[in-house]
Design a protein around this motif. Sequence first.
Motif, PDB file in Angstrom:
ATOM      1  N   THR B 103      22.431 -15.629  59.864  1.00 20.11           N
ATOM      2  CA  THR B 103      21.558 -16.795  60.038  1.00 20.11           C
ATOM      3  C   THR B 103      20.150 -16.270  60.240  1.00 20.11           C
ATOM      4  O   THR B 103      19.915 -15.381  61.070  1.00 20.11           O
ATOM      5  CB  THR B 103      21.970 -17.610  61.273  1.00 20.11           C
ATOM      6  N   GLY B 104      19.216 -16.799  59.451  1.00 20.71           N
ATOM      7  CA  GLY B 104      17.846 -16.300  59.600  1.00 20.71           C
ATOM      8  C   GLY B 104      16.852 -17.124  58.821  1.00 20.71           C
ATOM      9  O   GLY B 104      17.216 -18.087  58.133  1.00 20.71           O
ATOM     10  N   ILE B 105      15.611 -16.757  58.952  1.00 23.10           N
ATOM     11  CA  ILE B 105      14.529 -17.483  58.285  1.00 23.10           C
ATOM     12  C   ILE B 105      14.014 -16.668  57.106  1.00 23.10           C
ATOM     13  O   ILE B 105      13.773 -15.459  57.228  1.00 23.10           O
ATOM     14  CB  ILE B 105      13.383 -17.778  59.273  1.00 23.10           C
ATOM     15  N   VAL B 106      13.883 -17.329  55.963  1.00 24.60           N
ATOM     16  CA  VAL B 106      13.383 -16.652  54.766  1.00 24.60           C
ATOM     17  C   VAL B 106      11.880 -16.435  54.918  1.00 24.60           C
ATOM     18  O   VAL B 106      11.131 -17.365  55.226  1.00 24.60           O
ATOM     19  CB  VAL B 106      13.681 -17.482  53.498  1.00 24.60           C
ATOM     20  N   LYS B 107      11.470 -15.200  54.752  1.00 31.34           N
ATOM     21  CA  LYS B 107      10.065 -14.833  54.919  1.00 31.34           C
ATOM     22  C   LYS B 107       9.459 -14.441  53.571  1.00 31.34           C
ATOM     23  O   LYS B 107      10.166 -13.932  52.692  1.00 31.34           O
ATOM     24  CB  LYS B 107       9.945 -13.638  55.867  1.00 31.34           C
ATOM     25  N   GLU B 108       8.175 -14.653  53.455  1.00 28.92           N
ATOM     26  CA  GLU B 108       7.468 -14.269  52.234  1.00 28.92           C
ATOM     27  C   GLU B 108       6.246 -13.425  52.584  1.00 28.92           C
ATOM     28  O   GLU B 108       5.543 -13.712  53.545  1.00 28.92           O
ATOM     29  CB  GLU B 108       6.997 -15.523  51.476  1.00 28.92           C
ATOM     30  N   LEU B 109       6.038 -12.388  51.797  1.00 29.25           N
ATOM     31  CA  LEU B 109       4.830 -11.576  51.928  1.00 29.25           C
ATOM     32  C   LEU B 109       4.128 -11.605  50.577  1.00 29.25           C
ATOM     33  O   LEU B 109       4.705 -11.182  49.568  1.00 29.25           O
ATOM     34  CB  LEU B 109       5.199 -10.139  52.305  1.00 29.25           C
ATOM     35  N   ARG B 110       2.910 -12.158  50.551  1.00 31.39           N
ATOM     36  CA  ARG B 110       2.166 -12.222  49.294  1.00 31.39           C
ATOM     37  C   ARG B 110       1.314 -10.970  49.151  1.00 31.39           C
ATOM     38  O   ARG B 110       0.525 -10.646  50.035  1.00 31.39           O
ATOM     39  CB  ARG B 110       1.297 -13.474  49.251  1.00 31.39           C
ATOM     40  N   ILE B 111       1.473 -10.314  48.033  1.00 31.32           N
ATOM     41  CA  ILE B 111       0.786  -9.046  47.825  1.00 31.32           C
ATOM     42  C   ILE B 111      -0.286  -9.210  46.753  1.00 31.32           C
ATOM     43  O   ILE B 111       0.014  -9.509  45.596  1.00 31.32           O
ATOM     44  CB  ILE B 111       1.803  -7.957  47.442  1.00 31.32           C
ATOM     45  N   GLU B 130       6.078  -2.212  55.627  1.00 30.80           N
ATOM     46  CA  GLU B 130       7.252  -2.937  55.135  1.00 30.80           C
ATOM     47  C   GLU B 130       7.248  -3.053  53.603  1.00 30.80           C
ATOM     48  O   GLU B 130       8.262  -2.915  52.960  1.00 30.80           O
ATOM     49  CB  GLU B 130       7.279  -4.336  55.757  1.00 30.80           C
ATOM     50  N   ALA B 131       6.058  -3.300  53.035  1.00 31.25           N
ATOM     51  CA  ALA B 131       5.994  -3.542  51.594  1.00 31.25           C
ATOM     52  C   ALA B 131       6.256  -2.300  50.773  1.00 31.25           C
ATOM     53  O   ALA B 131       6.634  -2.361  49.622  1.00 31.25           O
ATOM     54  CB  ALA B 131       4.633  -4.112  51.226  1.00 31.25           C
ATOM     55  N   ILE B 132       6.049  -1.145  51.371  1.00 32.13           N
ATOM     56  CA  ILE B 132       6.182   0.098  50.607  1.00 32.13           C
ATOM     57  C   ILE B 132       7.200   1.029  51.266  1.00 32.13           C
ATOM     58  O   ILE B 132       7.279   2.200  50.955  1.00 32.13           O
ATOM     59  CB  ILE B 132       4.800   0.786  50.470  1.00 32.13           C
ATOM     60  N   HIS B 133       7.992   0.428  52.145  1.00 30.96           N
ATOM     61  CA  HIS B 133       8.979   1.233  52.848  1.00 30.96           C
ATOM     62  C   HIS B 133       9.914   1.903  51.849  1.00 30.96           C
ATOM     63  O   HIS B 133      10.378   1.276  50.913  1.00 30.96           O
ATOM     64  CB  HIS B 133       9.809   0.352  53.776  1.00 30.96           C
ATOM     65  N   SER B 168       5.067 -11.963  45.262  1.00 33.80           N
ATOM     66  CA  SER B 168       5.656 -12.126  46.598  1.00 33.80           C
ATOM     67  C   SER B 168       6.865 -11.249  46.807  1.00 33.80           C
ATOM     68  O   SER B 168       7.629 -10.989  45.871  1.00 33.80           O
ATOM     69  CB  SER B 168       6.067 -13.584  46.807  1.00 33.80           C
ATOM     70  N   GLN B 169       7.007 -10.803  48.030  1.00 30.34           N
ATOM     71  CA  GLN B 169       8.259 -10.161  48.455  1.00 30.34           C
ATOM     72  C   GLN B 169       8.934 -11.111  49.426  1.00 30.34           C
ATOM     73  O   GLN B 169       8.264 -11.743  50.240  1.00 30.34           O
ATOM     74  CB  GLN B 169       7.980  -8.852  49.159  1.00 30.34           C
ATOM     75  N   PHE B 170      10.240 -11.168  49.327  1.00 27.36           N
ATOM     76  CA  PHE B 170      10.987 -12.074  50.195  1.00 27.36           C
ATOM     77  C   PHE B 170      12.041 -11.301  50.977  1.00 27.36           C
ATOM     78  O   PHE B 170      12.604 -10.334  50.470  1.00 27.36           O
ATOM     79  CB  PHE B 170      11.686 -13.156  49.370  1.00 27.36           C
ATOM     80  N   TRP B 171      12.314 -11.740  52.150  1.00 31.54           N
ATOM     81  CA  TRP B 171      13.423 -11.188  52.919  1.00 31.54           C
ATOM     82  C   TRP B 171      13.853 -12.227  53.946  1.00 31.54           C
ATOM     83  O   TRP B 171      13.198 -13.275  54.099  1.00 31.54           O
ATOM     84  CB  TRP B 171      13.028  -9.874  53.585  1.00 31.54           C
ATOM     85  N   ILE B 172      14.932 -11.958  54.612  1.00 32.68           N
ATOM     86  CA  ILE B 172      15.402 -12.880  55.648  1.00 32.68           C
ATOM     87  C   ILE B 172      15.330 -12.168  56.989  1.00 32.68           C
ATOM     88  O   ILE B 172      15.878 -11.070  57.145  1.00 32.68           O
ATOM     89  CB  ILE B 172      16.852 -13.346  55.364  1.00 32.68           C
ATOM     90  N   GLY B 213      12.949  -4.953  48.771  1.00 32.25           N
ATOM     91  CA  GLY B 213      13.610  -6.237  48.887  1.00 32.25           C
ATOM     92  C   GLY B 213      13.449  -6.984  47.578  1.00 32.25           C
ATOM     93  O   GLY B 213      12.959  -6.465  46.587  1.00 32.25           O
ATOM     94  N   HIS B 214      13.860  -8.214  47.573  1.00 35.56           N
ATOM     95  CA  HIS B 214      13.810  -8.982  46.339  1.00 35.56           C
ATOM     96  C   HIS B 214      12.397  -9.436  46.072  1.00 35.56           C
ATOM     97  O   HIS B 214      11.718  -9.927  46.946  1.00 35.56           O
ATOM     98  CB  HIS B 214      14.738 -10.183  46.465  1.00 35.56           C
ATOM     99  N   THR B 215      11.936  -9.274  44.872  1.00 35.53           N
ATOM    100  CA  THR B 215      10.575  -9.705  44.556  1.00 35.53           C
ATOM    101  C   THR B 215      10.566 -10.678  43.403  1.00 35.53           C
ATOM    102  O   THR B 215      11.415 -10.602  42.515  1.00 35.53           O
ATOM    103  CB  THR B 215       9.681  -8.506  44.182  1.00 35.53           C
ATOM    104  N   HIS B 216       9.640 -11.585  43.449  1.00 37.07           N
ATOM    105  CA  HIS B 216       9.432 -12.501  42.326  1.00 37.07           C
ATOM    106  C   HIS B 216       8.072 -12.247  41.731  1.00 37.07           C
ATOM    107  O   HIS B 216       7.119 -12.046  42.432  1.00 37.07           O
ATOM    108  CB  HIS B 216       9.491 -13.957  42.804  1.00 37.07           C
TER     109      HIS B 216
END
Lengths: 188, 216
Positions: B103-111, B130-133, B168-172, B213-216
């Motif tokens: 259970t968690g919240i979907v987060k977005e990081l706009r690059i 986080e983005a380049i981990h 965007s990168q997405f994660w939960i 992580g998953h990226t769009h």
Amino acid sequence: MKLRKLNRSIHRDLGYIFFFMTLIYGLSGVALNHIDDWNPSYIIRNNPISISEAPLSKETLNRSEVISLLKTYAPQETYKNHYFPEDGLLKVFIEDGNINIDIKSGEGIVETSKRRLLLHPANYLHYNPKKWWTWVSDIYAISLMLLAVTGLFILKGKNGIAGRGAWLTATGILIPIVFLLLYYWEVF
Amino acid sequence: MIRKILGVAALIAILASCGNKTQKEETTGKEVTKVTVDEVLADMQKYVDQEVIISGIVNHVCSHGGKRMFIMGSNPDAAIKITPDDAIGVFEKELEGSDVLVTGIVKELRIDEAYVDNLEKEVAEGADNEAIHDHSAGTHDEEAENEKQAQLDAMRNKIAESEQGYYSQFWIEASEFEVKDHDHAEEGHEHEHMEDEDHSHEEGHDHEHGEEGHTH
């Protein structure tokens, strides 16, 4: 006179209280400093495996077939799941690791990981796993500073902060400053 | 006295090593959407800032620190990155291969360009991000640096290719998770995916969960 006694008492009692935490952070600090060279929390073992029935067909490698192979070639391991990360490669998750098998050649590696007895819990805490521990470690960090400051005034005389202690303390201050300057000037 | 102290110390060490396979008991009373990995991966933007319940097989846990794990759906080509909140703390490596309910919240990081410029400075100063981990632990510094530079270049290319000037990168970010009851090998049961979806992972797709992580 009273101030010096209070100073000693604070230094002594904080030393007792945080003796074990200092060991935890010291031990895991050394271990994590060399994280590029080893896994400080787990003992990783890799053992080769060879499936004589190869080449195997992906279509027939269902769950029961994989379990059957596991029982034959790695009977000590317990199956959890499996999937095909890429064409021709079978990855089987086992209770304490995973097995990667080239289904054409039948060659594979059993990778098992086991928690290091002392280092795993020490590193676990060092990584500030949960917010309550963060508070505890904050208190510890502040106490370390208190320990350092009170430590300066434990002794009087030629070995105290007015004598030998001053030279040693100055050396200790200079070491990080010199390194900092060398890094800033990109000497290395 | 010494025995008592040692006893308490041993107990603390054991408790610390027990991992975190428990679930937070608090309930927030918020609406939570139950989704599959495939549904989220198909349109992660749709779920940004929403609380979701998702299940999947853990295919990787970062062994250094346990601050990330990846769960996959029916297609192992892609996986969703899960990060723990403060209450969970870390994920243990033993979770790999387990069927988990998160259970968690979907987060977005706009690059965008500004983000990458800033990131480049941070990387030059040796900071992790986080983005380049990456999982470059075990490699030499120069190799890791080259890898990071290649990632930065790839990020810039991706931004250039995007219409909106960012991607965007997405994660939960997980607030709760539990390990589903595991079928024992001896029982020979087929794995059942959440909502009875067939999920045998036998489709043979190439899998790369990606470090980002998953990226769009």
